[in-house]
Design an enzyme around this catalytic site. Structure first.
Site, PDB file in Angstrom:
ATOM      1  N   VAL A  50       2.014  -5.502   3.488  1.00 15.18           N
ATOM      2  CA  VAL A  50       1.416  -6.558   4.315  1.00 15.18           C
ATOM      3  C   VAL A  50       2.053  -7.888   3.923  1.00 15.18           C
ATOM      4  O   VAL A  50       2.119  -8.232   2.739  1.00 15.18           O
ATOM      5  CB  VAL A  50      -0.107  -6.612   4.130  1.00 15.18           C
ATOM      6  CG1 VAL A  50      -0.707  -7.755   4.948  1.00 15.18           C
ATOM      7  CG2 VAL A  50      -0.740  -5.288   4.542  1.00 15.18           C
TER       8      VAL A  50
ATOM      9  N   GLY B 252       0.827  -1.194   0.000  1.00 16.54           N
ATOM     10  CA  GLY B 252       0.000   0.000   0.000  1.00 16.54           C
ATOM     11  C   GLY B 252       0.860   1.241   0.000  1.00 16.54           C
ATOM     12  O   GLY B 252       2.085   1.178  -0.015  1.00 16.54           O
ATOM     13  N   GLY B 253       0.206   2.393   0.016  1.00 18.44           N
ATOM     14  CA  GLY B 253       0.940   3.648   0.003  1.00 18.44           C
ATOM     15  C   GLY B 253       1.785   3.843   1.235  1.00 18.44           C
ATOM     16  O   GLY B 253       2.814   4.500   1.185  1.00 18.44           O
TER      17      GLY B 253
ATOM     18  N   ASP C 257     -13.072   5.100   5.480  1.00  9.05           N
ATOM     19  CA  ASP C 257     -12.598   4.700   4.149  1.00  9.05           C
ATOM     20  C   ASP C 257     -13.274   3.416   3.694  1.00  9.05           C
ATOM     21  O   ASP C 257     -12.616   2.486   3.228  1.00  9.05           O
ATOM     22  CB  ASP C 257     -11.076   4.544   4.138  1.00  9.05           C
ATOM     23  CG  ASP C 257     -10.502   4.609   2.719  1.00  9.05           C
ATOM     24  OD1 ASP C 257     -11.222   5.096   1.817  1.00  9.05           O
ATOM     25  OD2 ASP C 257      -9.361   4.176   2.516  1.00  9.05           O
TER      26      ASP C 257
END
Length: 544
Positions: free
Chosen positions: A33, A28-29, A147
């Site tokens: 993970v 991710g940004g 989100d």
């Protein structure tokens, strides 16, 4: 200040002598993970490792800690469990910040919608009910997710899990960070979040309403050709009514419409929505399935972005399941999308189109007597593409916010983010600023140095009268302390009608540089690139 070490983390490494990293599950940004094995307890887990270049970013470290603490307070079948959180130091250097979570073997809802376009209404209602159940549990413990989007919903066999609480916050806290930034997924950001109101659970219900609409209709509730239009459309017009869905109970269609209400207090609570969805859905519904993609569609990327004309800490924006920078799409936001070159919205009608090289429609969105917000739609009325800045003359003492890409020198304001506007097409740019006394609206606009025929619209979309002399001080915005306008009475004079609502479209335009980790989407697939992922939106609060 603690310094950071280069990341030693790769497959086979052991974190704090306990978590054996086996393979990356997604990037991710802000984090990667990993699938990992807890050597102490002998179980597989997911380890979220903050990226090395963010280890000196106090805001990123704080978000990871908040996510860990929030998940630790929650226990619910539709929420991922958190097991551990920690910081790893090498001497005085910080080498890792991590969160250990339940490993969920599920497919992202985003992937399902990419492959199937829409879901049978029974499955959409069942998925929505479980998301609402999870949100109700979080809201009851004072946590707002902020989100909810297809990329943050996983579908294990016969189940639903809400993931990624990185942006969560308690009700009553500020929506904007210290730099005046708003983080979210464009299509799912509620109107009150854009207006800078305090965090409230109703924003999650709104996002779930958009997601339900998307699952049922295969499109979004508003037509939008770029992220600015996608985020501001709910402020300008109501959603397109849900198209007919065979067999869908009218109570569920009404519930989706209620979730999309512009006013938060008109939406149901998450618990009420879950009860409505469950009451009108069959008990036995086949589980949602999808064929796993050949490549890892959970890969995300850091897209550096810095608001024009400002000096800020490095920020980032991510797009779930592939992203590329939309470098110059005629907007002040950098948006994560895919494959197609940017397109501008269809041109709204404007006066004197045959006499001017362009038209400018300036619509006031809000004005509280000290700060205001507007959007400016500039249309190229020539037969050839036009490249150059958008500019206008400030008629009063307004100071224009630089965060939208504007630069102000004396009374001239210029925006260079528009790029090329094709013949007959439009660029939409947001305007925000502060003033004292009155707030006269601008009337002198240019595109690439050519004067544009102006149209002024009130907050309700009604036409406002233009001054007799071109470039003269324009009408004063209602609520700005100046005279009351003939207001929202449409003048029979020459200004055109406000742009009318267009049919919904699935997503904003897509980037010409697809992520190498993402297979090319089908051209007929409306599930791709609907503004998913995080976008740092430089939308300062409307308050003083």
């Amino acid at each position: 200040m603690t310094t950071t070490a280069a990341s030693p983390w790769q497959a086979g490494a052991t974190l704090e002598g306990r978590y054996l990293l086996t393979e990356p599950a997604g990037r991710g940004g802000s984090a990667t993970v990993w699938h990992a094995r807890d050597e102490r307890l002998g179980r597989m887990v997911a380890v979220k490792l903050l990226k090395t270049d963010l280890l000196d970013d106090e805001a990123a470290l704080h978000r990871l800690q908040v996510e860990a603490q929030a998940l630790a307070r929650l226990r619910h079948p539709n929420l991922a469990d958190v097991y551990d959180y920690g910081l790893v130091h090498q001497g005085r250097r910080l080498s890792a910040a991590y969160l250990v979570m339940e490993l969920i073997d599920g497919i992202p809802l985003k992937q399902v919608l990419t492959e199937q376009i829409r879901l049978p209404w029974e499955q959409a209602a069942q998925v929505g009910a479980q998301i609402a159940d999870g949100l109700a549990a979080a809201h009851a413990r004072g946590i707002v997710h902020r989100d909810i989007a297809p990329g943050n919903i996983l579908l294990p066999a016969g189940d639903v899990k809400i993931i990624d609480f990185e942006l969560c916050a308690p009700p009553g806290s500020n929506e904007y960070d210290a730099d005046g930034q708003l983080i979210g997924t464009p299509a799912y950001v509620s109107p009150e979040r854009l207006d800078g109101r305090l965090v409230q659970p109703a924003a999650d219900v709104y996002a779930l309403g958009v997601l339900l609409y998307r699952m049922l209709a295969g499109t979004l509730p508003w037509r939008a050709d770029n992220a600015v239009a996608l985020m501001t459309a709910p402020l300008l017009r109501p959603p397109t009514p849900l198209p007919p869905v065979p067999g869908l109970p009218p109570q569920l269609a009404a519930a989706v419409a209620a979730c999309l209400s512009e006013q938060p207090d008109q939406r149901p609570s998450a618990a009420e929505l879950a009860a409505t969805l469950r009451a009108h859905t069959p008990d036995e519904v086949p589980a949602v399935v999808a064929v796993p993609a050949a490549d890892d569609e959970a890969v995300t990327h850091i897209l550096p972005w810095r608001p024009a004309g400002t000096r800020r800490r490095r920020r980032f924006l991510t797009a779930a399941a592939a992203a590329a920078v939309l470098a110059a799409a005629g907007v002040a936001w950098a948006v994560a999308t895919r494959t197609e070159p940017p397109q501008f919205s269809a041109a709204p009608p404007a006066p004197q189109a045959s006499l001017a090289a362009c038209t400018a429609v300036y619509r006031l969105l809000s004005d509280d007597g000290g700060r205001y917000r507007a959007n400016l739609t500039v249309t190229n009325t020539t037969d050839t593409p036009v490249s150059g800045p958008v500019a206008f003359t400030v008629p009063g003492d307004q100071r224009i916010d630089a965060a939208y890409g504007w630069a102000q020198r004396d009374r001239t304001v210029t925006n260079n983010t528009v790029g090329t506007v094709e013949a007959g097409r439009s660029a939409v740019v947001l305007v925000g600023g502060a003033y004292t006394g009155t707030n006269p609206l601008p009337t002198a606009f240019t595109l690439a140095g050519k004067p544009c025929a102006p149209t002024l619209l009130s907050t309700s979309g009604s036409r406002l009268p233009l001054p007799a002399a071109s470039g003269a001080t324009g009408p004063v915005a209602p609520g700005s302390g100046g005279p009351v306008l003939p207001g929202d009475q449409a003048s029979p004079a020459a200004s055109p009608q406000a742009p009318t609502a267009a049919p919904p479209s699935p997503e904003p335009p897509q980037s010409p540089e697809p992520s190498p980790a993402e297979p090319s989407p089908s051209a007929a697939n409306p599930g791709d690139g609907e503004g998913e992922g995080r976008v740092l939106a430089p939308v300062p609060p409307t308050g003083p």
